[in-house]
Design a protein around this motif. Structure first.
Motif: not given
Length: 79
Positions: A10-13, A16
């Protein structure tokens, strides 16, 4: 032995973007009468998440709109 590089699951962006799209979609559902009665009638429990996201989207509509524009700029031009 060959060591495979670790992949980010998973990536933070991505999280978001998902959160912003979820809030915007629920705020839109709140404006449509048929969807409002079907999806946003529960205020507690698992279905209450949709109601709470719709409330956030309608009360903070200016901040959510600015966040969507900033995130779109980031995804299209920076990432």
């Amino acid at each position: 032995l060959t060591v495979l590089p670790r992949l980010k699951m998973y990536s933070l962006d991505g999280i978001l973007v998902f959160g912003l799209l979820f809030v915007c979609t629920c705020a839109y559902f709140k404006k449509v009468p048929r969807l409002k009665t079907w999806l946003l009638s529960e205020k507690k429990g698992v279905w209450g998440v949709f109601y709470k996201a719709a409330v956030i989207g309608t009360r903070l509509h200016a901040a959510v709109a600015i966040a969507c524009v900033v995130m779109a700029f980031y995804v299209l031009f920076i990432k």
